[in-house]
Scaffold this motif. Sequence first.
Motif: not given
Length: 244
Positions: A62-63, A96-101, A106-112, A149-151
């Motif tokens: 994580g980070s 790490g999950h988000q970085h790889l996608h 893929g796309t990573v975004e901040k959700v509400p 909060q990012d997904q």
Amino acid sequence: MKIGIIECGTNRPEWAAYGSFGSWFPPLLAQAGVPMDYAFFHAPDGKLPDDPSVCDAWLLTGSPASTYDNAPWQRRLSAFLDQVIGRQPVIGICYGHQHLHQMLGGTVEKVPDWGVGIHHYALKQRPDWLPDTLAQESSGGFHLIALHQDQVTTLAEGSTVLAASDFCPAAVTTIGDDVLTFQPHPEMAPAFAAEVYEFERQRIGNADADRALAELDGPRNVALAARWMVAFLQSRLNRRQHHD
């Protein structure tokens, strides 16, 4: 089996007693009962090996960073992973999950809303590398600590969702044959999660922070997640040995 643990962030000085992001993974994976060796690399400092073959497999931690920051160290990490993916197995946890996608399309975004507390992730699909006994134990899915909060809002091409919740539709995934990712934190101790929830209380919101803190005493499927990771690594490495 030698695992290269790539730390993608640095713990705050006041939380140093809890250890570094990378130090949490050997005790986690030890719960799978398979002896392993580890090497540690700190990506934000540019400390990545020149030759990926120094390890058999890789794990990204994580980070506090977001993948869309697109900082120089994140681009260097992607360049390193370009050498790895398709040749060695990789596991990504939270960031790490988000970085790889993201790096794989893929796309990573901040959700509400924040994902905090212990979340339940229902099993959606059994991967072919999961042994029968482990598949039976996994029928109830995972209860694990969340802190994000990012997904991932668009999956990388070739992805399969293995476990999900309504809040997090891409909680446990594979990307192709050689990447396994977890959005939640099987490695995280409840006491550390509580520190972060309090630190981020204003951004999380009092009601959600209080709920999350109250949930941290609940059961977690930490050993189950560790056994999934090790089963994945063993399967991918055994397959490559046979092909070689």
